[in-house]
Enzyme design. Structure first.
Site, short mmCIF file in Angstrom:
data_model
loop_
_atom_site.label_atom_id
_atom_site.label_comp_id
_atom_site.label_asym_id
_atom_site.label_seq_id
_atom_site.Cartn_x
_atom_site.Cartn_y
_atom_site.Cartn_z
CD GLU A 173 27.44 19.88 17.14
OE1 GLU A 173 27.55 20.83 17.95
OE2 GLU A 173 28.42 19.31 16.63
CB SER A 249 28.63 6.41 -1.95
OG SER A 249 28.53 7.75 -2.32
CG ASP A 321 30.52 14.75 14.89
OD1 ASP A 321 30.72 15.76 14.18
OD2 ASP A 321 29.87 14.79 15.94
CB VAL A 323 31.53 19.71 11.66
CG1 VAL A 323 31.04 21.15 11.80
CG2 VAL A 323 32.28 19.54 10.35
CG ASP A 324 32.01 19.13 17.74
OD1 ASP A 324 31.05 18.40 17.44
OD2 ASP A 324 33.03 18.71 18.33
CG ASP A 501 26.46 15.97 14.37
OD1 ASP A 501 25.48 16.34 13.71
OD2 ASP A 501 27.61 16.33 14.10
#
Length: 795
Positions: A173, A249, A321, A323-324, A501
């Protein structure tokens, strides 16, 4: 001549480990097969994992020691101040207290997994200390330090640091915001938003999905629509010069209606990177209610790729997603206070002590907000940035869910455990009855309205996550898809799922999974040999050819230039495979040289003028070169995806800037031919490209030595396939599994420099697409037994 170490029988069979206890000693039986793979037999969980840890310490002690130090930020203690910055960065990114709390809260049997493994490691360490001249791994002597004892916490941190903090923690981000701001300064906000949406789309409805659209889909929520909306903040964060990763993968699972000679087949190729010692460790665990065989990264307590007596399983990175980044506004009167929910609060603080070999200890202040660890400070702007992870505090729940999934016998039970995984991993299932299945793992947050997941948001509380999205909305899953097969190469799991993201990874219409989908759909049935042969095809296939060769052909038909016509003839006759059959060190024929050079020139021609100073992250072709191998295989890079969208007349931004697609294609091909001719002369049909080899690095995935510098191994050509590959064939009357886990099972080198017999005996096997059996049934293990040892322990 390479010296091979064969331990004396007396040493292999010598007496038992002595541990003072009030309990009577129990026994673990450790059997090794013809490739050195240990099979552990015990009566309870503690004993089973005691034997597992003991075997791992025998085979991989230096690798495990350095992985422990890598994951906990303790490298400088043994390798010096050069690694101090690495240790600092690592310590900032995890919370030791949380892991200890999770361990303390486990049921006794679950605690036995970690405690037993650590005790087994320590038991072999005790034996080393009594006979160091024969048993101390040479790498410790070379680096002049000794291995330390293990704890349950160390065992847990191997998983946390190499799985959760690696595959669950990707986030770009801050990079995205830097890129977006550069585009705004170049084009203005409206145009920049459309361009950014093309490069890093938030949602795509034409990307191939693992689950067919008729079997699973959800509508796109209203708050996912619209153009890029970035926070208004100047971020003091450098734009990256290239992709973070390239491969990942693949896995394909074939169901009963498309299989001949079996009921189902699962083929997996996790692309973790290529290292020496191997990234994965093979083992059979038999006892305490567990009966499984397979391999797993860094000897995790659970087998990630393998089978039990009823089902097989595998996995790939899911890319969802989870994680922020939150921007925390600092208190101007108190630098470590931040604004949250209407008032200033103190950042949580701890002091880490980092020991440095040959120097003084360093004290590091580590801060956290309510959202997570502080990863970047911009004190001049009065802002710090925190990383918020959906899996934080659930690391061991995830590990134990994956472990429990390997004990299940049917799809519904397996799915129930898969649903507990907080980390974004695709999970695959097959059983002896011919059922196949899939689950897109991860706890996905319900974000606040207006939260564009591609950019940081304010940490004042107004943009906090609302809840976990329900499984039916966020976690595509299926039993027995209508297609009769499942294929994934890190592509979109299902229609309606939000894109990741990452600027370096995206889902769009052009996706390498088409290579697998098309092959699997093209024939009615597959034998086991057919399924394995698909691995060979996809490993050498050019991932861009299917999308760009037709465009080249169309452009050339309207052109009379003899050189371009010759080049097009070479390209259109090409089967898309990049091989070196004659072993002359060059790819066969001119097509690979022409096409790969063309892709690079096309990126420059189409993207450079629009992207300006942020072109570099999108300029990568994804191909390996003779000088630079890929980190984890070849994928279609986001810049190439954006170019294909524009050349095909799709996307909300015209990268062609009014030019005809054919014109730009011809100019790019001509530039590629000019470049090759300047290097190799004017005969287009004679152009060659040196082969990219595949090193197996003694440096681990985070740049830390895990073997001696002289332990580099090199395969003759890079193949776009798994770090390991396995195939599991399931029938009603039994399961047959194969695997190849290069370079080898046992990385031990004794003080005299003699290597284990199984140090690199799978390297040539891997290069030639060979495979070895994964022995599971007791009679097979016994028939292929090479050594056996009984170990006594007390709990």
């Amino acid at each position: 001549m390479k010296k091979i170490l064969i331990l004396p029988i007396a040493l292999l069979l010598h007496g038992c480990v002595s541990i003072k206890s009030q309990e009577l000693p129990k026994q673990v039986r450790l059997v090794r097969d013809n490739y050195g793979v240990p099979h552990i037999y015990a009566d309870d969980i503690y004993g089973l994992y005691y034997g597992y840890g003991y075997a791992v310490a025998q085979d991989r002690l230096f690798q495990m020691e350095m992985t422990r130090r890598t994951t906990q930020g303790m490298v400088a203690e043994v390798l010096g101040a050069h690694y101090l910055d690495y240790d600092k960065d690592t310590r900032r990114l995890f919370d030791p207290a949380s892991i200890h709390q999770q361990l303390d809260g486990l049921a006794e049997e679950d605690q036995d997994v970690f405690a037993g493994f650590a005790a087994g490691m320590n038991a072999w360490l005790s034996e080393i200390r009594t006979n160091a001249d024969a048993l101390m791994p040479k790498q410790f002597l070379d680096h002049q330090f000794e291995p330390g004892d293990w704890t349950a916490y160390d065992v847990a941190m191997i998983f946390v640091g190499t799985m959760a903090n690696r595959y669950g923690d990707f986030n770009t981000e801050l990079y995205n915001l830097k890129i977006y701001q550069s585009l705004v300064s170049r084009h203005g906000e409206a145009k920049a938003s459309r361009l950014f949406d093309l490069l890093n789309p938030r949602f795509t409805n034409d990307a191939p999905t693992t689950i067919p659209g008729d079997d699973w889909s959800v509508p796109v929520p209203d708050n996912l629509a619209g153009r890029a909306q970035a926070m208004d903040a100047a971020v003091n964060y450098p734009a990256t010069a290239g992709p973070v990763t390239t491969g990942m993968s693949n896995c394909y699972v074939i169901g009963k209606d498309k299989v001949e000679g079996a009921n189902s087949i699962l083929v997996n190729g996790p692309q973790f990177g290529w290292f020496n010692p191997a990234y994965v460790y093979s083992v059979g665990l038999h006892g305490g209610g567990i009966d499984v065989v397979g391999n797993t990264p860094f000897a995790y307590p659970m087998i990630m790729f393998g089978h039990n007596k009823s089902i097989a399983w595998g996995s790939t990175w899911g890319a969802g997603d989870i994680v922020d980044i939150y921007a925390e506004q600092l208190d101007p009167d108190k630098s470590r206070g931040y604004w949250y929910q209407g008032k200033y609060r103190d950042l949580m603080h701890r002091v880490e002590v980092i020991r440095v070999r040959g120097g003084d200890a360093v004290y590091l202040d580590v801060y956290r907000s309510v959202h997570g660890p502080i990863i970047l400070e911009d004190l001049d702007a009065g802002v710090v940035y925190a990383k918020h992870r959906a899996w934080a505090g659930r690391e061991l729940d995830t590990l134990l869910a994956w472990l429990a999934a390997t004990h299940t016998r049917d799809f519904e039970s397996w799915k129930g455990e898969a649903a507990k995984s907080a980390i974004n991993v695709n999970m695959y299932f097959a059983d002896v009855h011919g059922n196949i299945g899939y689950f897109f793992g991860g706890h996905y947050p319900q974000r606040a309205a207006g939260h564009d997941n591609r950019f940081p948001v304010t940490g004042d509380g107004s943009m906090d996550w609302l809840n976990r999205l329900p499984i039916e909305r966020a976690n595509p899953h299926i039993k027995n898809p209508t297609s009769g097969f499942l294929a994934n190469w890190n592509n979109k799991p299902g229609l309606g799922v939000m894109n990741p993201d990452f600027f370096f990874f995206s889902w769009s219409a052009a996706d390498r999974v088409d290579l697998l989908n098309n092959a699997l759909a093209s024939r009615d049935v597959f034998t086991a040999n057919d399924a394995w042969a698909l691995l060979t095809e996809s490993s050498y296939a050019d991932v861009h050819a299917a999308y760009l060769l037709p465009l080249i052909d169309s452009a050339i038909h309207a052109h009379a230039d003899e050189r371009l016509l010759t080049a097009n003839g070479i390209l259109q006759r090409w089967d898309g495979q990049s091989l070196d059959r004659d072993r002359d060190g060059n790819y066969d024929g001119a097509a690979t040289a022409i096409f790969r050079t063309f892709v690079g020139e096309l990126l420059k021609k189409v993207l450079a003028d629009d992207l300006g100073d942020v072109f570099a992250p999108f300029s990568m072709t994804g191909y390996p070169t003779a000088e630079t191998p890929t980190a984890a295989g070849t994928n279609i890079q986001t810049g190439v995806k954006a170019v294909i969208e524009s050349l095909s007349g799709r996307g909300g931004y015209d990268l062609l800037n009014g030019e005809q697609a054919a014109t730009l294609i011809l100019q790019s091909l001509s530039a590629a031919l000019d470049l090759l001719a300047a290097e190799q002369g004017g005969d287009t049909s004679a152009f060659l490209l040196p082969v990219a080899k595949r090193p197996f690095s003694p440096i681990n995935f985070l740049g830390i030595p895990q073997a001696g510098s002289d332990e580099l191994r090199i395969a003759s050509i890079e193949q776009n396939r798994g770090t390991e590959n396995n195939m599991i064939v399931l029938k009603e009357n039994g399961i047959v599994g194969w695997e190849v886990t290069p370079p080898g099972q046992n990385a031990f080198i004794n003080p005299a420099g003699e290597q284990s017999l199984h140090y690199d005996d799978q390297l040539e096997m891997y290069q030639t697409f060979g495979k070895k059996r994964m022995w599971f049934y007791a009679e097979d293990i016994e028939a292929n037994k090479v050594t056996e040892r009984t170990i006594s322990y007390s709990h």
